[in-house]
Scaffold this motif. Structure first.
Motif, PDB file in Angstrom:
ATOM      1  N   LEU A 211       2.313   1.874  -3.366  1.00 38.61           N
ATOM      2  CA  LEU A 211       1.320   2.347  -4.334  1.00 38.61           C
ATOM      3  C   LEU A 211       0.849   3.767  -4.032  1.00 38.61           C
ATOM      4  CD1 LEU A 211      -0.810  -0.893  -4.742  1.00 38.61           C
ATOM      5  CD2 LEU A 211       0.839   0.054  -6.355  1.00 38.61           C
ATOM      6  N   GLY A 212       1.322   4.338  -2.934  1.00 42.42           N
ATOM      7  CA  GLY A 212       0.985   5.712  -2.612  1.00 42.42           C
ATOM      8  C   GLY A 212      -0.181   5.873  -1.658  1.00 42.42           C
ATOM      9  N   VAL A 213      -0.717   4.799  -1.114  1.00 45.70           N
ATOM     10  CA  VAL A 213      -1.815   4.879  -0.157  1.00 45.70           C
ATOM     11  C   VAL A 213      -1.248   5.334   1.181  1.00 45.70           C
ATOM     12  CG1 VAL A 213      -3.600   3.535   1.020  1.00 45.70           C
ATOM     13  CG2 VAL A 213      -3.036   3.032  -1.345  1.00 45.70           C
ATOM     14  N   SER A 214      -1.988   6.167   1.891  1.00 46.09           N
ATOM     15  CA  SER A 214      -1.478   6.648   3.181  1.00 46.09           C
ATOM     16  C   SER A 214      -1.516   5.536   4.215  1.00 46.09           C
ATOM     17  CB  SER A 214      -2.302   7.844   3.665  1.00 46.09           C
ATOM     18  OG  SER A 214      -3.624   7.439   3.935  1.00 46.09           O
ATOM     19  N   VAL A 215      -0.492   5.505   5.055  1.00 46.22           N
ATOM     20  CA  VAL A 215      -0.371   4.491   6.105  1.00 46.22           C
ATOM     21  C   VAL A 215      -0.356   5.194   7.457  1.00 46.22           C
ATOM     22  CG1 VAL A 215       0.791   2.783   4.685  1.00 46.22           C
ATOM     23  CG2 VAL A 215       2.131   4.507   5.830  1.00 46.22           C
TER      24      VAL A 215
ATOM     25  N   THR B  41       7.421   5.102   4.859  1.00 51.23           N
ATOM     26  CA  THR B  41       6.418   6.114   4.523  1.00 51.23           C
ATOM     27  C   THR B  41       6.329   6.464   3.047  1.00 51.23           C
ATOM     28  OG1 THR B  41       8.026   7.853   4.994  1.00 51.23           O
ATOM     29  CG2 THR B  41       6.558   7.200   6.786  1.00 51.23           C
TER      30      THR B  41
ATOM     31  N   ALA C 280       0.835  -1.207   0.000  1.00 50.07           N
ATOM     32  CA  ALA C 280       0.000   0.000   0.000  1.00 50.07           C
ATOM     33  C   ALA C 280       0.866   1.252   0.000  1.00 50.07           C
ATOM     34  CB  ALA C 280      -0.928  -0.017   1.210  1.00 50.07           C
ATOM     35  N   THR C 281       1.925   1.252   0.795  1.00 50.07           N
ATOM     36  CA  THR C 281       2.824   2.407   0.833  1.00 50.07           C
ATOM     37  C   THR C 281       3.490   2.607  -0.519  1.00 50.07           C
ATOM     38  OG1 THR C 281       3.237   2.014   3.164  1.00 50.07           O
ATOM     39  CG2 THR C 281       4.796   3.426   2.030  1.00 50.07           C
TER      40      THR C 281
ATOM     41  N   LYS D 229       7.801   5.682  -1.391  1.00 48.38           N
ATOM     42  CA  LYS D 229       8.401   4.764  -2.355  1.00 48.38           C
ATOM     43  C   LYS D 229       9.915   4.698  -2.240  1.00 48.38           C
ATOM     44  CE  LYS D 229       4.916   5.107  -5.942  1.00 48.38           C
ATOM     45  NZ  LYS D 229       4.621   5.461  -7.319  1.00 48.38           N
TER      46      LYS D 229
END
Length: 192
Positions: A29-33, A40, A26-27, A42
């Motif tokens: 792919l740019g999704v916020s974590v 945090t 997810a990180t 790529k």
């Protein structure tokens, strides 16, 4: 008991790996974590140089790391070996003729098979282990043969007498059996 521990451990390891892998994906792919997540972006690394070098100057750091890794390796080896070992059959389902069925302890059937196999002519020692399902057991027999007996005769006696009696007494149509034969060591006989 081992089966339950195995399933719980597999479930926990799978869940942890799924969560960590999903969060890293997810990180990436740019999704916020969440803010506590160490990775945090790529181009971010999981451990910075400062995090990696923080404890290495301490005298206790490397022995603790090596000890923890050694314990993990031993635990995973134990787990792997326990997967390869076949479990003993605890009970055998015996058809009682009234549609109900009865349970026979697997160790009891093993002991009877073992004693009858050991009483065969030319058999020095016998070991029996039941595996499989309780409605379809399988026997693994190890025989230590005396020097004078022919292996074919011992195998025929095992099949006809010991395994045949066990199969008939438990009401089984078939009792698949794997037999391993080994000759007892003996001294050479002198002829004068």
């Amino acid at each position: 008991m081992l089966r339950v521990v195995n399933r719980v451990l597999l479930g926990l390891v799978g869940l942890v790996l799924l969560c960590v892998g999903g969060a890293v994906l997810a990180t990436g792919l740019g999704v916020s974590v969440p803010s506590w997540w160490p990775y945090t972006g790529k181009k971010d690394v999981l451990l910075s140089d400062a995090d990696r070098d923080r404890w290495s100057a301490q005298g206790w750091w490397w022995p603790v790391v090596i000890a923890v890794l050694a314990v993990l390796v031993l635990l995973t080896l134990w787990w792997l070996l326990s997967q390869l070992r076949r479990a003993r059959l605890a009970e055998v389902l015996v058809d009682s003729g009234d549609g109900e069925g009865a349970l026979l302890r697997g160790r009891a059937l093993e002991n009877v098979l073992e004693s009858e196999a050991q009483s065969l002519d030319g058999v020095s020692r016998a070991r029996v282990r039941l595996t499989g399902r309780r409605s379809a057991p399988e026997a693994r027999v190890r025989l230590l043969l005396e020097p004078h007996v022919a292996p074919g005769e011992a195998l025929e006696g095992l099949t006809r007498e010991a395994v045949g009696h066990a199969r008939d007494s438990a009401g089984l149509e078939v009792l698949p059996t794997e037999a391993r034969l080994r000759a007892a060591k003996h001294r050479a006989q002198r002829v004068t």
